[in-house]
Design a protein around this motif. Structure first.
Motif, PDB file in Angstrom:
ATOM      1  N   LYS A 102       0.908  -1.180  -0.171  1.00 18.43           N
ATOM      2  CA  LYS A 102      -0.078  -0.247  -0.077  1.00 18.43           C
ATOM      3  C   LYS A 102       0.899   1.250  -0.170  1.00 18.43           C
ATOM      4  O   LYS A 102       0.590   2.300  -0.787  1.00 18.43           O
ATOM      5  CB  LYS A 102      -0.915   0.008   1.361  1.00 18.43           C
ATOM      6  CG  LYS A 102      -1.594   1.340   1.533  1.00 18.43           C
ATOM      7  CD  LYS A 102      -2.596   1.676   0.455  1.00 18.43           C
ATOM      8  CE  LYS A 102      -3.232   3.090   0.673  1.00 18.43           C
ATOM      9  NZ  LYS A 102      -4.069   3.567  -0.152  1.00 18.43           N
ATOM     10  N   ALA A 106       0.423   2.151  -3.640  1.00 18.49           N
ATOM     11  CA  ALA A 106      -1.195   2.441  -3.579  1.00 18.49           C
ATOM     12  C   ALA A 106      -2.092   1.166  -3.711  1.00 18.49           C
ATOM     13  O   ALA A 106      -3.398   1.598  -4.255  1.00 18.49           O
ATOM     14  CB  ALA A 106      -1.504   3.643  -4.290  1.00 18.49           C
ATOM     15  N   THR A 337       2.263   6.449   6.356  1.00 19.84           N
ATOM     16  CA  THR A 337       1.306   6.369   5.619  1.00 19.84           C
ATOM     17  C   THR A 337      -0.093   7.048   6.158  1.00 19.84           C
ATOM     18  O   THR A 337      -0.154   7.052   7.497  1.00 19.84           O
ATOM     19  CB  THR A 337       0.929   4.889   5.258  1.00 19.84           C
ATOM     20  OG1 THR A 337       0.811   4.214   6.500  1.00 19.84           O
ATOM     21  CG2 THR A 337       2.182   4.279   4.601  1.00 19.84           C
ATOM     22  N   GLN A 343      -6.370   3.463   4.813  1.00 23.18           N
ATOM     23  CA  GLN A 343      -5.560   2.702   3.602  1.00 23.18           C
ATOM     24  C   GLN A 343      -6.643   1.528   3.333  1.00 23.18           C
ATOM     25  O   GLN A 343      -6.855   1.201   2.362  1.00 23.18           O
ATOM     26  CB  GLN A 343      -4.582   2.120   4.493  1.00 23.18           C
ATOM     27  CG  GLN A 343      -3.484   3.324   4.763  1.00 23.18           C
ATOM     28  CD  GLN A 343      -2.338   2.482   5.404  1.00 23.18           C
ATOM     29  OE1 GLN A 343      -1.873   1.546   4.903  1.00 23.18           O
ATOM     30  NE2 GLN A 343      -2.114   2.875   6.617  1.00 23.18           N
TER      31      GLN A 343
END
Length: 344
Positions: A102, A106, A337, A343
């Motif tokens: 991630k 992404a 992040t 996420q």
């Protein structure tokens, strides 16, 4: 350290090691390990890392519907994941590599976790296939030698097959009939999930289903299965090379059986690094093949280290390059992040 799962795993590991080693003369085991020809480990490590590269290719192949990511990009992430499984409890490496994917590419965590779960299901199916190929021989071993005398291996293998193949069928059906799957998931969410969590659960579920897209074609599913067979045959190749460092010999099929049993056993909770869950069944199986107990123990312990150490060291190098914290990799990732709930 405060989680009960950690202490349960530690107790299981200590118990299995005790039963595996209690009747052995550890001095004799050490002598066996001292006289081993460790040069044989080098080609074994080489074959193993070819298998890790194939694992990275398999993950790249499964993620193609979401995003095309080169295998060379996936390899460090896969290596970090296996390092995480080796040093953190509860197979934290699986979640860790989803976080890193991630962070770097992404890809939604829920979608990549779907592919990782499917990987594990395929691994389980192939491990059981290794057991079934040798099931008659294993039955003779258990009958003649008393190995796992009180355990019905055939029944366990059948139940394991029902579980893993059943899970695989569910994933295949969900992938091949996406609209029906989405409708069923929405129905379950609307009926059983509290109102305040419905939309968040729905979003995560839809992303998870998107991670199954690589299974929509029978050809794709077959390719993933065949790749998984190659992965585990390469790992068995490492067992074969390490065997040549010691004074005994069994067939490649026997090592396939050992590979299948010990890796299925590592699904049992244990201390980090699969201590005990790998060693106890490995030693017992080789003893059933009339390998001297001290030799079986020396080989299994060395094999365990040879499987654990190289991938852990390389994973640690890649992990450090990511700039993550060793004490709490999950927190480190979250620090760098967006928030986890965003996420997923």
């Amino acid at each position: 350290m405060k989680r009960w799962q950690f202490w349960l795993g530690l107790v299981i590991s200590i118990t299995l090691l005790y039963f595996a080693l209690r009747r052995l003369d550890l001095i004799d085991v050490w002598k066996v390990m001292q006289t081993a020809d460790y040069w044989w480990i080098l080609p074994g490590i080489g074959v193993y890392f070819i298998g890790v590269w194939v694992r990275a290719w398999r993950w790249h192949y499964m993620l193609r519907p979401l995003k095309k990511i080169p295998t060379r990009t996936m390899f460090p992430i896969v290596t970090i994941g296996y390092m995480g499984n080796n040093i953190y409890p509860a197979r934290a490496g699986e979640v860790l590599r989803a976080y890193i994917l991630k962070r770097r590419e992404a890809v939604p965590i829920s979608a990549s976790l779907a592919t990782i779960i499917v990987e594990r299901v395929y691994d389980g199916v192939v491990m059981l296939a290794f057991v079934f190929v040798n099931l008659r021989e294993l039955a003779d071993l258990t009958h003649d030698s008393g190995f796992l005398r009180n355990v019905n291996i055939q029944q366990l293998a059948i139940w394991g097959t029902i579980i893993f193949v059943g899970a695989l069928v569910v994933f295949l059906v969900a992938a091949m009939f996406p609209k029906l799957s989405e409708a069923l998931v929405n129905l379950l969410i609307d009926r059983f999930i509290p109102s305040r969590l419905k939309e968040k659960t729905r979003s995560i579920s839809m992303r998870f289903l998107s991670g199954l897209e690589s299974l929509r074609s029978p050809k794709e599913a077959l390719m993933i299965f065949l790749t998984t067979v190659v992965i585990w045959l390469l790992e068995t190749g490492k067992y074969w090379f390490v065997m040549h460092a010691f004074d005994f010999s069994v067939s490649f099929f026997a090592l396939m059986l050992m590979n299948g049993i010990v890796n299925l056993a590592t699904t049992i909770p244990s201390a980090p690094g699969y201590i005990g869950t790998f060693d106890a069944p490995g030693i017992a199986l080789l003893v059933a093949y009339n390998v001297a107990p001290e030799v079986a123990a020396g080989y299994t312990l060395v094999l365990h280290v040879a499987l654990w150490l190289p991938i852990t060291l390389l994973g640690a190098v890649f992990f450090a390059r990511e700039g993550l914290k060793w004490t709490d990799p999950k927190a480190s990732l979250i620090d760098n992040t967006p928030p986890l709930k965003e996420q997923i």
